[in-house]
Design a protein around this motif. Structure first.
Motif, PDB file in Angstrom:
ATOM      1  N   GLY A 272      85.931  71.250  90.765  1.00  0.00           N
ATOM      2  CA  GLY A 272      84.674  71.949  90.570  1.00  0.00           C
ATOM      3  C   GLY A 272      83.556  71.388  91.425  1.00  0.00           C
ATOM      4  N   ILE A 273      83.569  70.084  91.683  1.00  0.00           N
ATOM      5  CA  ILE A 273      82.495  69.483  92.473  1.00  0.00           C
ATOM      6  C   ILE A 273      82.535  69.969  93.913  1.00  0.00           C
ATOM      7  CG2 ILE A 273      83.797  67.421  93.115  1.00  0.00           C
ATOM      8  CD1 ILE A 273      79.984  67.770  92.395  1.00  0.00           C
ATOM      9  N   PHE A 274      83.679  70.505  94.361  1.00  0.00           N
ATOM     10  CA  PHE A 274      83.749  71.017  95.725  1.00  0.00           C
ATOM     11  C   PHE A 274      83.084  72.387  95.860  1.00  0.00           C
ATOM     12  CE2 PHE A 274      87.433  68.359  97.688  1.00  0.00           C
ATOM     13  CZ  PHE A 274      86.670  67.219  97.509  1.00  0.00           C
ATOM     14  N   ASP A 275      82.539  72.917  94.771  1.00  0.00           N
ATOM     15  CA  ASP A 275      81.679  74.104  94.849  1.00  0.00           C
ATOM     16  C   ASP A 275      80.375  73.723  95.558  1.00  0.00           C
ATOM     17  OD1 ASP A 275      79.409  75.789  93.870  1.00  0.00           O
ATOM     18  OD2 ASP A 275      80.949  76.917  92.818  1.00  0.00           O
ATOM     19  N   PRO A 276      79.576  72.786  95.045  1.00  0.00           N
ATOM     20  CA  PRO A 276      78.368  72.393  95.789  1.00  0.00           C
ATOM     21  C   PRO A 276      78.643  71.547  97.021  1.00  0.00           C
ATOM     22  CG  PRO A 276      78.540  71.106  93.767  1.00  0.00           C
ATOM     23  CD  PRO A 276      79.610  72.164  93.698  1.00  0.00           C
ATOM     24  N   LEU A 277      79.757  70.830  97.040  1.00  0.00           N
ATOM     25  CA  LEU A 277      80.060  69.943  98.166  1.00  0.00           C
ATOM     26  C   LEU A 277      80.852  70.622  99.279  1.00  0.00           C
ATOM     27  CD1 LEU A 277      81.194  66.548  96.542  1.00  0.00           C
ATOM     28  CD2 LEU A 277      78.931  67.172  97.403  1.00  0.00           C
ATOM     29  N   GLY A 278      81.122  71.919  99.163  1.00  0.00           N
ATOM     30  CA  GLY A 278      82.066  72.596 100.041  1.00  0.00           C
ATOM     31  C   GLY A 278      82.069  72.178 101.504  1.00  0.00           C
ATOM     32  N   PRO A 279      80.999  72.404 102.257  1.00  0.00           N
ATOM     33  CA  PRO A 279      81.011  72.059 103.680  1.00  0.00           C
ATOM     34  C   PRO A 279      81.222  70.573 103.937  1.00  0.00           C
ATOM     35  CG  PRO A 279      79.234  73.587 103.204  1.00  0.00           C
ATOM     36  CD  PRO A 279      79.785  73.141 101.883  1.00  0.00           C
ATOM     37  N   LEU A 280      80.587  69.714 103.134  1.00  0.00           N
ATOM     38  CA  LEU A 280      80.733  68.272 103.318  1.00  0.00           C
ATOM     39  C   LEU A 280      82.155  67.835 102.978  1.00  0.00           C
ATOM     40  CD1 LEU A 280      78.170  65.578 102.141  1.00  0.00           C
ATOM     41  CD2 LEU A 280      80.607  65.202 102.028  1.00  0.00           C
ATOM     42  N   ALA A 281      82.705  68.373 101.896  1.00  0.00           N
ATOM     43  CA  ALA A 281      84.075  68.017 101.506  1.00  0.00           C
ATOM     44  C   ALA A 281      85.066  68.428 102.578  1.00  0.00           C
ATOM     45  CB  ALA A 281      84.428  68.671 100.171  1.00  0.00           C
ATOM     46  N   LEU A 328      69.390  76.361  94.780  1.00  0.00           N
ATOM     47  CA  LEU A 328      68.577  75.576  95.704  1.00  0.00           C
ATOM     48  C   LEU A 328      69.092  75.695  97.139  1.00  0.00           C
ATOM     49  CD1 LEU A 328      67.855  72.215  93.798  1.00  0.00           C
ATOM     50  CD2 LEU A 328      66.466  74.290  93.892  1.00  0.00           C
ATOM     51  N   ALA A 329      70.400  75.825  97.293  1.00  0.00           N
ATOM     52  CA  ALA A 329      70.999  75.906  98.628  1.00  0.00           C
ATOM     53  C   ALA A 329      70.859  77.292  99.252  1.00  0.00           C
ATOM     54  CB  ALA A 329      72.463  75.504  98.570  1.00  0.00           C
ATOM     55  N   GLY A 330      70.351  78.263  98.505  1.00  0.00           N
ATOM     56  CA  GLY A 330      70.147  79.594  99.048  1.00  0.00           C
ATOM     57  C   GLY A 330      71.337  80.514  98.936  1.00  0.00           C
ATOM     58  N   HIS A 331      72.357  80.137  98.142  1.00  0.00           N
ATOM     59  CA  HIS A 331      73.528  80.995  97.979  1.00  0.00           C
ATOM     60  C   HIS A 331      73.287  82.130  96.988  1.00  0.00           C
ATOM     61  CE1 HIS A 331      75.980  78.529 100.522  1.00  0.00           C
ATOM     62  NE2 HIS A 331      75.760  77.457  99.791  1.00  0.00           N
ATOM     63  N   GLN A 332      72.199  82.048  96.225  1.00  0.00           N
ATOM     64  CA  GLN A 332      71.828  83.112  95.308  1.00  0.00           C
ATOM     65  C   GLN A 332      70.317  83.085  95.152  1.00  0.00           C
ATOM     66  OE1 GLN A 332      74.572  81.102  92.425  1.00  0.00           O
ATOM     67  NE2 GLN A 332      72.997  81.686  90.949  1.00  0.00           N
ATOM     68  N   SER A 333      69.767  84.204  94.738  1.00  0.00           N
ATOM     69  CA  SER A 333      68.309  84.360  94.746  1.00  0.00           C
ATOM     70  C   SER A 333      67.638  83.898  93.466  1.00  0.00           C
ATOM     71  CB  SER A 333      67.965  85.836  94.996  1.00  0.00           C
ATOM     72  OG  SER A 333      68.485  86.652  93.946  1.00  0.00           O
ATOM     73  N   HIS A 334      68.390  83.416  92.508  1.00  0.00           N
ATOM     74  CA  HIS A 334      67.842  83.118  91.193  1.00  0.00           C
ATOM     75  C   HIS A 334      68.655  82.017  90.532  1.00  0.00           C
ATOM     76  CE1 HIS A 334      71.357  84.964  89.272  1.00  0.00           C
ATOM     77  NE2 HIS A 334      71.324  85.774  90.310  1.00  0.00           N
ATOM     78  N   ALA A 357      71.377  65.595  95.642  1.00  0.00           N
ATOM     79  CA  ALA A 357      71.931  66.574  96.579  1.00  0.00           C
ATOM     80  C   ALA A 357      71.131  66.608  97.876  1.00  0.00           C
ATOM     81  CB  ALA A 357      71.962  67.956  95.932  1.00  0.00           C
ATOM     82  N   ASP A 358      69.816  66.540  97.767  1.00  0.00           N
ATOM     83  CA  ASP A 358      68.985  66.525  98.969  1.00  0.00           C
ATOM     84  C   ASP A 358      69.253  65.272  99.791  1.00  0.00           C
ATOM     85  OD1 ASP A 358      66.553  67.657 100.480  1.00  0.00           O
ATOM     86  OD2 ASP A 358      65.927  65.598 100.054  1.00  0.00           O
ATOM     87  N   GLY A 359      69.417  64.155  99.124  1.00  0.00           N
ATOM     88  CA  GLY A 359      69.699  62.916  99.836  1.00  0.00           C
ATOM     89  C   GLY A 359      70.995  62.968 100.614  1.00  0.00           C
ATOM     90  N   LEU A 360      71.955  63.765 100.143  1.00  0.00           N
ATOM     91  CA  LEU A 360      73.230  63.930 100.839  1.00  0.00           C
ATOM     92  C   LEU A 360      73.150  64.944 101.974  1.00  0.00           C
ATOM     93  CD1 LEU A 360      75.592  64.038  97.716  1.00  0.00           C
ATOM     94  CD2 LEU A 360      75.533  62.219  99.437  1.00  0.00           C
ATOM     95  N   GLY A 361      72.050  65.689 102.036  1.00  0.00           N
ATOM     96  CA  GLY A 361      71.915  66.718 103.066  1.00  0.00           C
ATOM     97  C   GLY A 361      72.666  67.986 102.751  1.00  0.00           C
ATOM     98  N   LEU A 362      72.848  68.300 101.463  1.00  0.00           N
ATOM     99  CA  LEU A 362      73.655  69.456 101.078  1.00  0.00           C
ATOM    100  C   LEU A 362      72.942  70.789 101.262  1.00  0.00           C
ATOM    101  CD1 LEU A 362      75.441  68.315  97.780  1.00  0.00           C
ATOM    102  CD2 LEU A 362      76.245  68.151 100.144  1.00  0.00           C
ATOM    103  N   PHE A 363      71.614  70.777 101.364  1.00  0.00           N
ATOM    104  CA  PHE A 363      70.879  72.035 101.427  1.00  0.00           C
ATOM    105  C   PHE A 363      70.733  72.496 102.878  1.00  0.00           C
ATOM    106  CE2 PHE A 363      68.852  69.960  97.574  1.00  0.00           C
ATOM    107  CZ  PHE A 363      69.683  70.620  96.677  1.00  0.00           C
ATOM    108  N   PRO A 364      71.274  73.669 103.218  1.00  0.00           N
ATOM    109  CA  PRO A 364      71.142  74.162 104.591  1.00  0.00           C
ATOM    110  C   PRO A 364      69.700  74.308 105.033  1.00  0.00           C
ATOM    111  CG  PRO A 364      72.774  75.438 103.373  1.00  0.00           C
ATOM    112  CD  PRO A 364      72.075  74.572 102.375  1.00  0.00           C
ATOM    113  N   ASP A 365      68.818  74.636 104.085  1.00  0.00           N
ATOM    114  CA  ASP A 365      67.383  74.763 104.355  1.00  0.00           C
ATOM    115  C   ASP A 365      66.638  73.866 103.374  1.00  0.00           C
ATOM    116  OD1 ASP A 365      64.732  75.468 104.662  1.00  0.00           O
ATOM    117  OD2 ASP A 365      65.107  77.633 104.712  1.00  0.00           O
TER     118      ASP A 365
END
Length: 384
Positions: A272-281, A328-334, A357-365
């Motif tokens: 499940g953690i690879f949902d938010p970590l996808g690109p980094l994982a 927060l990552a912009g994958h959904q509007s709400h 998450a921000d410290g890891l650089g997970l947010f594209p924007d």
């Protein structure tokens, strides 16, 4: 620019967000490990529903997120507990999710495996009814063309009198499965109704029963997913598997070391953690593909603090943090969830999740994430 964040003690701290996301490469195929991300569903925020209503799903956003995961080379584990299966998403919703996601996977060539359970049973059930419910769901997944994941069943946990009932039910299902399946052992920290699964609360005894099922049908078991949050137990199980049966780690506390493995083997991943970590994982596994275990650990080890935060007790509410980070990552509007589960974690919990998450650089924007975090804080009355 800074953000004023609340802490669990009632105070505040000032956080300075990073300005650039982590750079990752394109989604070339992963070769050394098979890696699935269990994916969340996106609620329809405009549906007039209640927490007791059937889930109202935003299908476009939900499928777009799966395309995001596939684009990075990850497989999708569909209709699992990360998709709020049994916590807002009922069988009718899960069946539609499986059909749509499997069709989407075919269109893009994505790897997909789907959860098979018994959640159409809403009250006490007999073993025959449990078998029939499993069979109905297995047929749907096989018809969709997806790999099947035999999930742990609340109804079976309630109906079974001992290990022999698990051996009979799973043996029956494996004999009729058209293709090898993934077995899933989900611990009670994820779902309290699964206490005593495999016929015993003694994990050693339960492990013996679990392995007996596999040993009797090794040609019908692609692999096992172990979600007990005990690294050594997973390693011990992994070493006892028949040749050709994979271990997919479901340990969201210890996944880097389990995927890296040792001289006696390694785990694949269904997390499940690879949902938010996808690109980094995916980036980390590509490094591992080159034989660079140290580089893999250097990328993935720092993510464990975030994962342990999201999956802290009560662990079953980790889905709230997963969806929060997707927003927060912009994958959904709400930031709304089926079943109203966005209320399941506190503001200090969200604040720490954002910070990690921000410290890891997970947010594209990062700027968008900062603005959305500030909007949430303002709703709780936190001035910046």
């Amino acid at each position: 620019m800074t953000v004023r964040l609340p802490d669990p003690e009632g105070g505040f701290r000032v956080y300075e967000p990073r300005q650039e996301p982590l750079a990752v490469t394109s989604g070339t195929p992963l070769t050394s490990r098979t890696v699935f991300s269990a994916a969340h569903v996106v609620a329809d925020p405009f549906a007039d529903t209640t927490p007791d209503s059937p889930a109202a799903v935003d299908w476009d956003a939900t499928l777009a997120f799966r395309r995001h995961l596939w684009s990075h080379g990850l497989g999708v584990a569909e209709a699992m507990d990360t998709a709020q299966r049994g916590m807002g998403l009922d069988w009718a919703g899960a069946a539609e999710l499986i059909r749509r996601s499997a069709a989407e996977a075919r269109s893009v060539g994505g790897l997909i495996a789907c959860g098979v359970g018994t959640d159409q049973l809403t009250g006490p059930a007999t073993l025959d009814e449990v078998r029939a419910a499993y069979e109905e769901q297995l047929a749907l997944v096989e018809e969709s063309g997806a790999r099947a994941i035999l999930m742990a069943s609340r109804a079976l946990a309630a109906a079974a009198k001992g290990p022999e009932d698990y051996l009979e039910v799973y043996g029956h299902l494996l004999r009729q499965a058209a293709e090898p399946v993934v077995l899933h052992w989900l611990g009670p920290m994820f779902d309290p109704a699964l206490e005593g699964y495999w016929g015993s609360s003694d994990l050693d005894a339960a492990t013996d029963t679990f392995l007996e099922v596999i040993a009797a049908h090794p040609d019908k078991v692609d692999g096992i997913k172990v979600s007990l949050l005990e690294a050594q137990r997973e390693i011990d199980i992994r070493r006892r598997l028949p040749e050709g049966v994979r271990c997919y780690t479901g340990d969201d506390f210890n996944y880097p070391e389990l995927i890296a493995g040792d001289e006696k083997g390694f785990s694949h991943a269904l997390l499940g953690i690879f949902d938010p970590l996808g690109p980094l994982a995916a980036e980390a596994v590509r490094v591992l593909d080159t034989g660079d275990t140290a580089g893999f650990r250097e990328l993935l080890d720092p993510t464990v603090e975030l994962s342990r935060h999201l999956f802290q007790a009560p662990t079953r509410f980790y889905k709230t943090g997963v969806v929060f980070l997707a927003w927060l990552a912009g994958h959904q509007s709400h930031f709304t969830m089926v079943g109203g589960l966005q209320s399941a974690r506190s503001l200090p919990h969200f604040a720490r999740a954002y910070e990690l998450a921000d410290g890891l650089g997970l947010f594209p924007d990062p700027k968008l994430a900062e603005e959305r975090m500030k909007n949430l804080l303002s709703l709780y009355g936190v001035d910046q």
